[in-house]
Design a protein around this motif. Structure first.
Motif, mmCIF file in Angstrom:
data_model
loop_
_atom_site.group_PDB
_atom_site.id
_atom_site.type_symbol
_atom_site.label_atom_id
_atom_site.label_comp_id
_atom_site.label_asym_id
_atom_site.label_seq_id
_atom_site.Cartn_x
_atom_site.Cartn_y
_atom_site.Cartn_z
ATOM 1 N N SER A 107 0.845 -1.275 0.093
ATOM 2 C CA SER A 107 0.066 0.099 0.144
ATOM 3 C C SER A 107 0.754 1.278 0.080
ATOM 4 O O SER A 107 0.338 2.282 0.070
ATOM 5 N N ILE A 125 -0.162 -2.339 -8.864
ATOM 6 C CA ILE A 125 -1.648 -2.613 -8.402
ATOM 7 C C ILE A 125 -2.390 -2.303 -9.648
ATOM 8 O O ILE A 125 -2.502 -1.032 -10.170
ATOM 9 N N ARG A 133 -5.366 4.658 -2.577
ATOM 10 C CA ARG A 133 -5.874 4.096 -1.031
ATOM 11 C C ARG A 133 -7.156 4.222 -0.741
ATOM 12 O O ARG A 133 -7.725 3.224 -0.137
ATOM 13 N N LYS A 141 -9.552 2.520 -3.439
ATOM 14 C CA LYS A 141 -9.376 0.905 -3.874
ATOM 15 C C LYS A 141 -9.082 0.217 -2.723
ATOM 16 O O LYS A 141 -9.073 -1.133 -2.595
ATOM 17 N N MET A 142 -8.506 0.547 -1.496
ATOM 18 C CA MET A 142 -8.007 -0.334 -0.235
ATOM 19 C C MET A 142 -8.431 0.018 0.961
ATOM 20 O O MET A 142 -9.055 0.963 1.376
ATOM 21 N N MET A 165 -8.219 -1.230 4.922
ATOM 22 C CA MET A 165 -7.384 -1.659 5.857
ATOM 23 C C MET A 165 -8.028 -2.175 7.352
ATOM 24 O O MET A 165 -8.559 -1.166 7.728
ATOM 25 N N PRO A 216 -14.009 -1.193 -0.949
ATOM 26 C CA PRO A 216 -12.369 -1.577 -1.453
ATOM 27 C C PRO A 216 -12.290 -2.669 -2.278
ATOM 28 O O PRO A 216 -13.126 -3.787 -2.342
ATOM 29 N N ILE A 268 -9.334 -4.077 -2.998
ATOM 30 C CA ILE A 268 -8.292 -4.899 -2.071
ATOM 31 C C ILE A 268 -8.543 -4.704 -0.553
ATOM 32 O O ILE A 268 -8.559 -3.320 -0.163
ATOM 33 N N TRP A 269 -8.229 -5.626 0.208
ATOM 34 C CA TRP A 269 -8.520 -5.534 1.573
ATOM 35 C C TRP A 269 -7.241 -6.046 2.146
ATOM 36 O O TRP A 269 -6.874 -7.130 2.014
ATOM 37 N N PHE A 270 -6.754 -5.193 3.078
ATOM 38 C CA PHE A 270 -5.636 -5.583 3.750
ATOM 39 C C PHE A 270 -5.802 -5.952 5.411
ATOM 40 O O PHE A 270 -6.431 -4.938 6.032
#
Length: 345
Positions: free
Chosen positions: A77, A89, A106, A109-110, A112, A185, A187-189
């Protein structure tokens, strides 16, 4: 957009901590070990890592404390700038992005989620979940509607006006998950999101998480130090040690074929029959004469135990979920997984 392209592509990535890491990496002798690097006054947080994460995949990164797993995800990220290599990404080199575009990436798309829930104590559940939407500038009615939607999704309907102190640890973690989902999101962190919970609540949260993933199909990078948790959740597991990825493979293949002594240590106490699926043991038919009912390939050897013990066929046809035979499995191989290989005691 090419749907075969990985969502995250990480090639020869290094993250060194020290006085002048870029210059040091440029002149570093090939094959320098983690200990060699440390002796030179640097720490290899991430050491020459190459891996891809596919759309909708759940990659679990695991390792002991200090192995580099959290550092690697922070590189994904760009919370850490990498020392060498490339991270893309959706085909976009994130190291080349200006600050404004990086922040937008961030935000859009992301999502956390971290071990510490990080909830705002003086805001209600609803206000906590809506907070990232407020930061994005979304209007009050739209963010309330979205917050209510994800609160229901994570099973907290009816607790919208509670404050964090009025919730259990598992409920607080659900608020954290809802807050990260609110921005929808791609993408998931998740960095050890369940490790602070007691074992029973932790298992309930894993069940809830698997349910959410089945519904939402996110691309997920999940960090844990718990191998049982990794086996339960992962499509693939990347096991890290001293900043490097020792092995990245499906749970079945990691327990059947650990590639290094370090990975083997993780698998020694695991009951392989609970992890290995029939389709992993199956080979091509290649004209073999197979008769009778097929074995469902998506079931584990443990789930098939009674059938395997009672079946007298040497070769068992293996079918996919639609019932189409996709290969054949040697019954003895499956029994070795179930009962232990006689040759190995």
């Amino acid at each position: 957009m090419n749907s075969d392209r990985p969502v995250i592509s990480c090639k020869n990535v290094w993250k060194l901590f020290g006085p002048n890491p870029r210059r040091y990496l440029a002149g570093m002798p090939k094959g320098h070990s983690y200990e060699d690097i440390r002796a030179d006054g640097y720490i290899a947080g991430v050491k020459d890592v190459t891996l891809d994460v596919a759309k909708g995949e759940m990659l679990v990164i695991m390792g002991l404390s200090g192995s580099g797993k959290s550092t690697l995800v922070r590189c994904f990220s760009r919370l850490h700038d990498i020392t060498g290599g490339t991270i893309e990404i959706d085909g976009q080199d994130i190291m080349a992005l200006p600050e404004k575009e990086l922040i937008e990436l961030r935000r859009s798309k992301m999502g956390m989620v971290f071990q510490s829930f990080g909830l705002l104590p003086h805001r209600t559940v609803l206000e906590n979940v809506a907070f990232p939407l407020e930061m994005r500038g979304q209007d009050k009615h739209a963010r309330r509607a979205r917050a209510l939607e994800v609160i229901k999704l994570v099973g907290l309907e009816g607790r919208e006006e509670y404050f964090p102190r009025e919730l259990s640890g598992g409920q607080q973690q659900r608020v954290g998950i809802a807050r990260s989902l609110a921005i929808e999101p791609d993408i998931w962190f998740l960095d050890e999101p369940f490790s602070a919970l007691d074992p029973l609540i932790r298992r309930e949260m894993q069940d809830e998480f698997l349910r959410l993933q089945d519904m939402l199909g996110k691309t997920i990078v999940f960090i844990t130090h718990d191998f049982d948790e990794a086996l339960r959740l992962a499509d693939r597991i990347a096991i890290m040690k001293d900043g490097a990825v020792e092995q990245c493979d499906t749970p079945d293949k990691i327990v059947l074929n650990p590639m290094t002594p370090y990975v083997k240590k993780f698998t020694e106490e695991i009951d392989k029959a609970h992890v290995v699926h029939a389709n992993v043991l199956a080979g091509p038919i290649n004209g073999a004469a197979v008769e009778g009912d097929p074995i469902p390939g998506h079931l584990t050897i443990h789930q098939l135990a009674r059938r395997l013990v009672n079946d007298s066929r040497d070769l068992l046809p293996v079918a996919d979920k639609s019932g189409t035979v996709t290969g054949v499995m040697e019954r003895q191989k499956a029994l070795d997984v179930l009962l232990g290989d006689e040759k190995n005691g």
